[in-house]
Design a protein around this motif. Structure first.
Motif, PDB file in Angstrom:
ATOM      1  N   ALA A  13       0.846  -1.236  -0.235  1.00 55.55           N
ATOM      2  CA  ALA A  13      -0.277   0.091   0.063  1.00 55.55           C
ATOM      3  C   ALA A  13       1.022   1.314   0.003  1.00 55.55           C
ATOM      4  O   ALA A  13       0.631   2.127   0.744  1.00 55.55           O
ATOM      5  N   LYS A  14       1.766   1.393  -0.982  1.00 54.96           N
ATOM      6  CA  LYS A  14       2.633   2.494  -0.977  1.00 54.96           C
ATOM      7  C   LYS A  14       2.047   3.734  -1.748  1.00 54.96           C
ATOM      8  O   LYS A  14       2.146   4.667  -1.466  1.00 54.96           O
ATOM      9  N   THR A  15       1.242   3.285  -3.007  1.00 60.51           N
ATOM     10  CA  THR A  15       0.422   4.019  -3.402  1.00 60.51           C
ATOM     11  C   THR A  15      -1.065   3.535  -4.005  1.00 60.51           C
ATOM     12  O   THR A  15      -1.000   2.524  -3.716  1.00 60.51           O
ATOM     13  N   TRP A  16      -1.891   4.381  -4.210  1.00 60.99           N
ATOM     14  CA  TRP A  16      -3.473   3.796  -4.604  1.00 60.99           C
ATOM     15  C   TRP A  16      -3.313   2.992  -5.829  1.00 60.99           C
ATOM     16  O   TRP A  16      -3.945   2.116  -6.130  1.00 60.99           O
ATOM     17  N   GLU A  17      -2.338   3.391  -6.640  1.00 64.63           N
ATOM     18  CA  GLU A  17      -2.088   2.636  -7.880  1.00 64.63           C
ATOM     19  C   GLU A  17      -1.466   1.370  -7.454  1.00 64.63           C
ATOM     20  O   GLU A  17      -2.034   0.211  -8.039  1.00 64.63           O
ATOM     21  N   ALA A  18      -0.503   1.214  -6.642  1.00 69.10           N
ATOM     22  CA  ALA A  18       0.086  -0.055  -6.324  1.00 69.10           C
ATOM     23  C   ALA A  18      -0.764  -1.014  -5.545  1.00 69.10           C
ATOM     24  O   ALA A  18      -1.070  -2.210  -5.797  1.00 69.10           O
ATOM     25  N   PHE A  19      -1.784  -0.379  -4.814  1.00 69.34           N
ATOM     26  CA  PHE A  19      -2.683  -1.064  -3.776  1.00 69.34           C
ATOM     27  C   PHE A  19      -3.845  -1.632  -4.591  1.00 69.34           C
ATOM     28  O   PHE A  19      -4.118  -2.915  -4.781  1.00 69.34           O
ATOM     29  N   GLY A  20      -4.271  -0.709  -5.561  1.00 70.02           N
ATOM     30  CA  GLY A  20      -5.409  -1.378  -6.586  1.00 70.02           C
ATOM     31  C   GLY A  20      -4.762  -2.394  -7.331  1.00 70.02           C
ATOM     32  O   GLY A  20      -5.436  -3.348  -7.710  1.00 70.02           O
ATOM     33  N   ARG A  21      -3.347  -2.139  -7.733  1.00 73.68           N
ATOM     34  CA  ARG A  21      -2.965  -3.633  -8.695  1.00 73.68           C
ATOM     35  C   ARG A  21      -2.713  -4.754  -7.859  1.00 73.68           C
ATOM     36  O   ARG A  21      -3.210  -5.785  -8.199  1.00 73.68           O
ATOM     37  N   TRP A  22      -2.453  -4.590  -6.380  1.00 69.42           N
ATOM     38  CA  TRP A  22      -2.493  -6.005  -5.769  1.00 69.42           C
ATOM     39  C   TRP A  22      -3.991  -6.155  -5.574  1.00 69.42           C
ATOM     40  O   TRP A  22      -4.063  -7.752  -5.600  1.00 69.42           O
ATOM     41  N   TYR A  23      -4.715  -5.612  -5.372  1.00 69.63           N
ATOM     42  CA  TYR A  23      -6.089  -6.153  -4.821  1.00 69.63           C
ATOM     43  C   TYR A  23      -6.741  -6.758  -6.120  1.00 69.63           C
ATOM     44  O   TYR A  23      -7.178  -7.773  -6.225  1.00 69.63           O
ATOM     45  N   SER A  24      -6.324  -6.033  -7.239  1.00 65.57           N
ATOM     46  CA  SER A  24      -6.712  -6.717  -8.476  1.00 65.57           C
ATOM     47  C   SER A  24      -6.221  -8.139  -9.031  1.00 65.57           C
ATOM     48  O   SER A  24      -6.805  -9.102  -9.403  1.00 65.57           O
ATOM     49  N   ASP A  25      -4.984  -8.045  -8.615  1.00 62.79           N
ATOM     50  CA  ASP A  25      -4.327  -9.162  -9.064  1.00 62.79           C
ATOM     51  C   ASP A  25      -4.209 -10.414  -8.150  1.00 62.79           C
ATOM     52  O   ASP A  25      -4.294 -11.711  -8.635  1.00 62.79           O
TER      53      ASP A  25
END
Length: 635
Positions: A247-259
């Protein structure tokens, strides 16, 4: 017979003697902390030790003196657990007003039950809690608990002031963490409180708060979340039910949640895909396709709460929802997404705080947040949001549960923060058109059509499901200005395409008008009186807010009784200010007919405590004019 003075002296002597034996005597609490308090938190201490990305220990000690039944809710002696979180220890000791121990409660004496109820299908979330019935007040509870968890996605908030009418003598937060997990914090509403940061290094954080005085509840105040001090905490590298996350950025968090969480949950059988394609037919427009599918989901499925392990965040498989016909907010949103994929309509899982009180995802604090999920469909430069748990909401309607707040849209490329639909103040409309007649005995009969739009639609559409007795109760409360009200025909029109709800009603009442000698008096505004019941608060402390503005317009025809003439009629009235606008107009249409026109517009907004009296006066002026009387004289 003992004198009252002797009894008082004996009580004080006993208290003082007991105080020498225990720190929990009532006498050890300062008078300032007792003022306006149902309970005093003597100590609230939370020690959080994060040893790794997959291991966290939390110890809680809480000492609360309770003065009355209302203060029982401030004890907070409970602890949740599941397969990833174990309760290492939990106990409580109860002391009387003099500080004498009266009961020791061990773990086996705590209640242990499911942590969720209502429309829950199954859950492995449980809660252990103290259930104690006091013999007398005041009394003190000393509560201790310790848990261990492999989940570090959700760090507890330091939120020691839980509400009104509770004082805090001392609250302590201690956090220890490795320096490689990206620990972060955000402080809220510290100004005006005695809160000190005592330690802040790359592996430790400590705060202490002292002598926080109880506040009186004040109407129209913001939620405690937006008013009282708290600290949010999180990790950039966390763990959730067997899955490491970032959860470093919303972009990274969203990618993790999606993947890691959503991948593989939207598969459907070929049979279902074929059925959905046939249902959509030759339709090419993505939004029109989505409307057809949303209607299908509403008719096929129902909402249930599911909270098993990562099921708290990972949706049920779309194939399971398709087969079983139920799911929670995540499951139904994800199922709708899968059906849309089958006809080439993109959509995205969207995380938010669902509540009629608007709360934002904290956009500058990347972390696991939210309590609800909806679906976002790209629509030009904006999104159409779908509430997939509702079997009644019109397509794309957000009402008051998900409107006007920052949410996280989870795309495969990453997460983005967007604002959900804002219903403008003047779009939250209620339009009344009607007619009523007053006969020579002062009796009332009439009919009215009430059309509601915007956020007001969500308040009215539920009327369709009311039983006859519930409808009667609702309208008698709504028109409490009409004594002896009798309801006639009631009909509803729910225009989901244009998101309008219309109520058509016939009503009557005996003795609506007061008759004295040859005079008849009655309020000219019968159908939409504003009571102006804004409580007077001296020396108000808190700001206040109007979360949603609105516009009411009324046009009512009034038939006066034959054989009477108008002696007095209220003047036309107009009021303008920062809080809104109000206007009435009375037009004579012949000897025995009037047309009453009224509009009331209220602005949404956040206002300071110093503006409260001005707002109260604004509403009281409206209420007085709404209750203005017409006087008729018998010929």
């Amino acid at each position: 017979m003992k004198s009252p003075f002797f009894a008082l002296f004996f009580l004080l002597f006993t208290l003082i003697s007991s105080a020498q034996k225990s720190d929990y005597s009532l006498l050890t609490i300062s008078d300032s902390l007792k003022a306006n308090a149902d309970a005093v938190v003597r100590l609230d201490k939370m020690d959080i030790v994060i040893t790794s990305q997959r291991s966290m220990n939390i110890k809680i000690q809480r000492v609360v003196t309770v003065f009355n039944g209302t203060g029982l809710s401030d004890i907070d002696a409970y602890q949740g657990y599941d397969k990833s979180t174990s309760v290492k220890s939990i106990e409580a000791i109860v002391y009387d007003a003099f500080g004498n121990e009266i009961k020791k409660v061990k773990r086996k004496d705590f209640k242990d039950q499911s942590a969720v109820s209502g429309s829950t299908l199954f859950s492995d979330n449980r809660v252990i809690f103290l259930e104690y019935t006091p013999v007398s007040y005041p009394f003190t509870v000393v509560y201790n608990s310790e848990i261990e968890s492999s989940n570090t996605a959700f760090l507890p908030q330091w939120y020691f002031l839980g509400g009104y009418a509770v004082s805090i003598e001392k609250s302590v937060l201690n956090v220890t963490f490795p320096n490689n997990l990206g620990f972060k914090k955000k402080e809220f509403h510290f100004s005006g409180y005695a809160i000190k940061k005592t330690l802040d290094t790359d592996t430790q954080l400590s705060y202490v708060a002292t002598n926080i005085l109880a506040q009186k509840s004040e109407s129209l105040s913001p939620s405690g979340r937006d008013l009282f001090p708290r600290i949010m905490m999180g990790l950039e590298n966390f763990h959730l039910e067997g899955v490491d996350g970032t959860a470093k950025t919303w972009e990274a968090f969203g990618r993790w949640y999606s993947d890691k969480i959503l991948t593989g949950t939207t598969d459907l059988s070929e049979e279902t895909k074929a059925k959905i394609k046939a249902l959509v037919g030759d339709e090419k427009d993505p939004i029109k396709k989505a409307k057809i599918i949303y209607d299908y989901v509403q008719k096929k499925s129902r909402y249930v709460n599911i909270a098993v392990g990562i099921g708290g965040w990972k949706p049920m498989l779309a194939t399971d929802v398709d087969r079983l016909g139920y799911g929670d907010c995540k499951a139904l949103s994800n199922y709708t997404k899968a059906l849309l994929q089958a006809v080439d309509v993109p959509s995205y899982n969207t995380i938010l705080y669902g509540d009629t009180y608007k709360s934002d995802i904290q956009s500058d604090f990347v972390s696991m947040q939210g309590n609800h999920m909806i679906l976002a469909i790209p629509n030009g430069d904006n999104y159409t949001f779908l509430e997939c748990t509702s079997q009644d909401d019109p397509f794309g309607y957000q009402g008051t549960f998900t409107d006007d707040r920052d949410v996280l849209v989870v795309k495969p490329a990453g997460g983005v923060i967007v604002r959900t639909k804002i219903y403008e103040d003047k779009g939250n409309r209620q339009i009344d058109k009607g007619i009523f007649t007053i006969d020579e005995s002062g009796n009332f009969s009439g009919s009215v059509s009430i059309l509601s739009e915007g956020s007001k639609y969500s308040l009215k559409q539920r009327l369709e499901s009311f039983q006859p007795t519930e409808k009667e109760s609702h309208y008698k409360k709504y028109w409490d200005n009409i004594n002896n009200l009798k309801l006639g025909k009631i009909a509803f029109t729910n225009d989901k395409e244009n998101i309008r709800f219309t109520e058509d009603l016939q009503v009557s009442a005996t003795s609506y008008a007061s008759i004295s000698a040859n005079k008849m008096i009655f309020a000219i505004d019968a159908f939409n009186q504003n009571t102006g019941n804004v409580k007077r608060i001296r020396n108000r402390k808190n700001p206040f807010q109007v979360q949603r503005g609105y516009l009411d317009t009324d046009e009512i025809e009034i038939n006066l009784p034959a054989g009477f003439t108008i002696e007095f009629i209220p003047s036309n009235y107009e009021l303008k200010g920062k809080f809104g606008e109000y206007k009435t107009e009375i037009i004579k249409k012949g000897n025995n007919k009037l047309l009453y026109k009224r509009s009331m517009f209220v602005n949404k907004g956040n206002y300071s405590n110093k503006e409260y009296d001005e707002y109260r006066l604004f509403m009281e002026q409206i209420a007085r004019n709404d209750n203005a009387k017409i006087i008729l004289t018998k010929n």
